[in-house]
Write a protein that holds these residues in place. Sequence first.
Motif, PDB file in Angstrom:
ATOM      1  N   ARG A 113      -2.708   6.984   5.433  1.00 37.45           N
ATOM      2  CA  ARG A 113      -2.586   5.809   6.312  1.00 37.45           C
ATOM      3  C   ARG A 113      -3.963   5.324   6.769  1.00 37.45           C
ATOM      4  O   ARG A 113      -4.202   4.114   6.892  1.00 37.45           O
ATOM      5  CB  ARG A 113      -1.701   6.139   7.509  1.00 37.45           C
ATOM      6  N   LYS A 114      -4.868   6.242   7.033  1.00 31.07           N
ATOM      7  CA  LYS A 114      -6.212   5.842   7.437  1.00 31.07           C
ATOM      8  C   LYS A 114      -6.940   5.156   6.285  1.00 31.07           C
ATOM      9  O   LYS A 114      -7.634   4.141   6.476  1.00 31.07           O
ATOM     10  CB  LYS A 114      -7.001   7.062   7.919  1.00 31.07           C
ATOM     11  N   GLN A 115      -6.789   5.709   5.090  1.00 28.41           N
ATOM     12  CA  GLN A 115      -7.368   5.063   3.907  1.00 28.41           C
ATOM     13  C   GLN A 115      -6.814   3.660   3.737  1.00 28.41           C
ATOM     14  O   GLN A 115      -7.553   2.696   3.485  1.00 28.41           O
ATOM     15  CB  GLN A 115      -7.064   5.899   2.663  1.00 28.41           C
ATOM     16  N   PHE A 116      -5.499   3.511   3.874  1.00 30.29           N
ATOM     17  CA  PHE A 116      -4.796   2.243   3.769  1.00 30.29           C
ATOM     18  C   PHE A 116      -5.369   1.231   4.766  1.00 30.29           C
ATOM     19  O   PHE A 116      -5.719   0.100   4.401  1.00 30.29           O
ATOM     20  CB  PHE A 116      -3.309   2.513   4.008  1.00 30.29           C
ATOM     21  N   ASP A 175       7.342   5.449  -5.162  1.00 26.22           N
ATOM     22  CA  ASP A 175       6.152   6.227  -5.514  1.00 26.22           C
ATOM     23  C   ASP A 175       5.469   6.843  -4.296  1.00 26.22           C
ATOM     24  O   ASP A 175       4.682   7.789  -4.437  1.00 26.22           O
ATOM     25  CB  ASP A 175       5.124   5.325  -6.211  1.00 26.22           C
ATOM     26  N   GLY A 176       5.725   6.289  -3.114  1.00 29.15           N
ATOM     27  CA  GLY A 176       4.966   6.700  -1.941  1.00 29.15           C
ATOM     28  C   GLY A 176       3.655   5.964  -1.832  1.00 29.15           C
ATOM     29  O   GLY A 176       2.701   6.459  -1.210  1.00 29.15           O
ATOM     30  N   ALA A 177       3.573   4.771  -2.441  1.00 26.52           N
ATOM     31  CA  ALA A 177       2.356   3.958  -2.390  1.00 26.52           C
ATOM     32  C   ALA A 177       2.225   3.312  -1.014  1.00 26.52           C
ATOM     33  O   ALA A 177       2.975   3.608  -0.087  1.00 26.52           O
ATOM     34  CB  ALA A 177       2.391   2.910  -3.504  1.00 26.52           C
ATOM     35  N   TRP A 178       1.269   2.376  -0.885  1.00 24.24           N
ATOM     36  CA  TRP A 178       0.938   1.843   0.431  1.00 24.24           C
ATOM     37  C   TRP A 178       2.149   1.317   1.190  1.00 24.24           C
ATOM     38  O   TRP A 178       2.296   1.585   2.393  1.00 24.24           O
ATOM     39  CB  TRP A 178      -0.096   0.727   0.283  1.00 24.24           C
ATOM     40  N   ALA A 179       3.018   0.558   0.536  1.00 23.77           N
ATOM     41  CA  ALA A 179       4.164  -0.030   1.237  1.00 23.77           C
ATOM     42  C   ALA A 179       5.046   1.036   1.868  1.00 23.77           C
ATOM     43  O   ALA A 179       5.697   0.796   2.889  1.00 23.77           O
ATOM     44  CB  ALA A 179       4.977  -0.902   0.283  1.00 23.77           C
ATOM     45  N   ALA A 180       5.079   2.226   1.269  1.00 24.42           N
ATOM     46  CA  ALA A 180       5.912   3.316   1.789  1.00 24.42           C
ATOM     47  C   ALA A 180       5.355   3.899   3.082  1.00 24.42           C
ATOM     48  O   ALA A 180       6.069   4.622   3.797  1.00 24.42           O
ATOM     49  CB  ALA A 180       6.040   4.410   0.742  1.00 24.42           C
ATOM     50  N   LEU A 181       4.108   3.614   3.400  1.00 27.08           N
ATOM     51  CA  LEU A 181       3.470   4.194   4.582  1.00 27.08           C
ATOM     52  C   LEU A 181       3.742   3.399   5.845  1.00 27.08           C
ATOM     53  O   LEU A 181       3.334   3.807   6.939  1.00 27.08           O
ATOM     54  CB  LEU A 181       1.958   4.287   4.356  1.00 27.08           C
ATOM     55  N   LEU A 221       2.461   0.882  12.096  1.00 23.87           N
ATOM     56  CA  LEU A 221       2.051  -0.438  11.633  1.00 23.87           C
ATOM     57  C   LEU A 221       0.537  -0.643  11.736  1.00 23.87           C
ATOM     58  O   LEU A 221       0.051  -1.754  11.535  1.00 23.87           O
ATOM     59  CB  LEU A 221       2.781  -1.521  12.441  1.00 23.87           C
ATOM     60  N   GLU A 222      -0.198   0.424  12.037  1.00 18.37           N
ATOM     61  CA  GLU A 222      -1.647   0.299  12.194  1.00 18.37           C
ATOM     62  C   GLU A 222      -2.333  -0.248  10.940  1.00 18.37           C
ATOM     63  O   GLU A 222      -3.221  -1.113  11.053  1.00 18.37           O
ATOM     64  CB  GLU A 222      -2.264   1.652  12.576  1.00 18.37           C
ATOM     65  N   PRO A 223      -1.961   0.220   9.728  1.00 21.55           N
ATOM     66  CA  PRO A 223      -2.615  -0.356   8.545  1.00 21.55           C
ATOM     67  C   PRO A 223      -2.358  -1.854   8.395  1.00 21.55           C
ATOM     68  O   PRO A 223      -3.247  -2.594   7.970  1.00 21.55           O
ATOM     69  CB  PRO A 223      -1.986   0.428   7.383  1.00 21.55           C
ATOM     70  N   LEU A 224      -1.161  -2.291   8.765  1.00 22.72           N
ATOM     71  CA  LEU A 224      -0.848  -3.711   8.663  1.00 22.72           C
ATOM     72  C   LEU A 224      -1.609  -4.515   9.715  1.00 22.72           C
ATOM     73  O   LEU A 224      -2.058  -5.639   9.452  1.00 22.72           O
ATOM     74  CB  LEU A 224       0.656  -3.927   8.791  1.00 22.72           C
ATOM     75  N   ASN A 225      -1.779  -3.953  10.907  1.00 24.78           N
ATOM     76  CA  ASN A 225      -2.615  -4.617  11.912  1.00 24.78           C
ATOM     77  C   ASN A 225      -4.042  -4.781  11.402  1.00 24.78           C
ATOM     78  O   ASN A 225      -4.660  -5.841  11.571  1.00 24.78           O
ATOM     79  CB  ASN A 225      -2.627  -3.819  13.218  1.00 24.78           C
ATOM     80  N   ALA A 226      -4.578  -3.747  10.757  1.00 22.07           N
ATOM     81  CA  ALA A 226      -5.926  -3.845  10.200  1.00 22.07           C
ATOM     82  C   ALA A 226      -5.982  -4.921   9.124  1.00 22.07           C
ATOM     83  O   ALA A 226      -6.952  -5.694   9.054  1.00 22.07           O
ATOM     84  CB  ALA A 226      -6.361  -2.500   9.629  1.00 22.07           C
ATOM     85  N   LEU A 227      -4.955  -4.987   8.308  1.00 16.03           N
ATOM     86  CA  LEU A 227      -4.914  -5.969   7.221  1.00 16.03           C
ATOM     87  C   LEU A 227      -4.948  -7.391   7.764  1.00 16.03           C
ATOM     88  O   LEU A 227      -5.763  -8.217   7.336  1.00 16.03           O
ATOM     89  CB  LEU A 227      -3.668  -5.733   6.368  1.00 16.03           C
ATOM     90  N   VAL A 228      -4.068  -7.706   8.709  1.00 19.13           N
ATOM     91  CA  VAL A 228      -3.976  -9.095   9.177  1.00 19.13           C
ATOM     92  C   VAL A 228      -5.212  -9.495   9.976  1.00 19.13           C
ATOM     93  O   VAL A 228      -5.596 -10.670   9.999  1.00 19.13           O
ATOM     94  CB  VAL A 228      -2.689  -9.322   9.990  1.00 19.13           C
TER      95      VAL A 228
END
Length: 418
Positions: free
Chosen positions: A267-270, A338-344, A350-357
């Motif tokens: 999740r941190k990598q994401f 697969d357990g890829a990014w969307a699965a996290l 939602l922290e990775p999505l906050n970083a994304l937006v």
Amino acid sequence: MVTSRFAALSRAELAVLVPELLLCGHLIDRSGMAHVLGALGRPGMTGVAIEEWQLASPVYTRRMREALGITGDGVDSIFKGFQLDIGAPPQFMDFRFRVHDHDHGEFHLAHCGALLDVEPMGPEYVVAMCHDIEDPTFDATALATNPHARVRPVHRPPRTPADRTPMCAWVVDIDPAHEPPKPHPDADVVAHSFAARTELDPIDPEGDGRHDYSGPLLNDLRFSDFSHAALVRLADEVCLQQHLLTLGFRFAVQVRTDADTALEIARKQFAGIAGLTSERLRKALGLGDDTAALARVLRIHPVFNPAGYSAVEASVGMSGGEPVVELRIGRDSGAVADGAWAALLDPDHLEPLNALVRGVNPRFFVRAAAADTRTLMIEIALSAMPFVEASEVAITRFSTGATFSFTDRGVPLPLTVL
């Protein structure tokens, strides 16, 4: 097959976007490895790096060869694979090639962004990257083209003198007497993933531009020379490279830790790479920072592509009289399986999505609107004040790749005569 989301972009936009995707794929390790270093130390980080590339690069190299009609098994074909690999984004990793014949060639790096990132950390980290990691991973990538190829150094860092150029030099030899490197014992983890098996539309041979890379090896790839259809396929394939690498990364971390620790680090990598990628994509395409711009970035962000792998829809709507972006993430996609990014992502993570937006506008924030076993609905709105940049993005920004700019280097020249 599902129509690519990249098909809606113009040929000119795609020519800008593809090298950006290659560079952002390369920066995935800048996002993830700092957290691995904290958990496992330098030897553990080195092991994860070797394993993730060994698992991913043979898979995506074979995919790219098939997509672009690269059929040979000589050193020129190996070099073509390097030019389309997130491990060697153009110009940032400035590979210069020379082909002597089918079985012999060499290359050097006139500029190595990865080295410039690592040199300030000390010679032990340079040795880990340029010796311990490169030796097995170069051979793993070449394996996808010819199992009897070997990539060996002429010279490499630590640099003596400190400003030595070229930064490294290597020879590639193909000999039937060379024993092929053994496949990774857990190769099936990535090779049998949904990402590896995702089918994409073949390149339509109509339209202006080159539709494949079946001719001579070129000293540079100028992506504006490719057709619209070829660029769409390239964009989707590069996104799959990123997913395959992160699947290898998560697996390599988990075998050295445990499932919960690997999930936390993933999740941190994401978060780190998602935020920096949004920022670069927005700037590269000259987009604004409003909800319409965010919706466009979400549609082309590698986290949610290719469309046939990640079931995601982004649209602009209204909530409480204010414009918002509505994001629907399907839970029955190959990416989630697969357990890829969307699965996290889930309502509590939602922290990775906050970083994304916030790579588009630091005032954006996300909230879960609805969630069940089939769908995660997200609403993205603007706050009155900007948020502080996520520490994961700040760590990734350590790389010189965060601000790297591509240049037009003119008409590519052929390096092989057919």
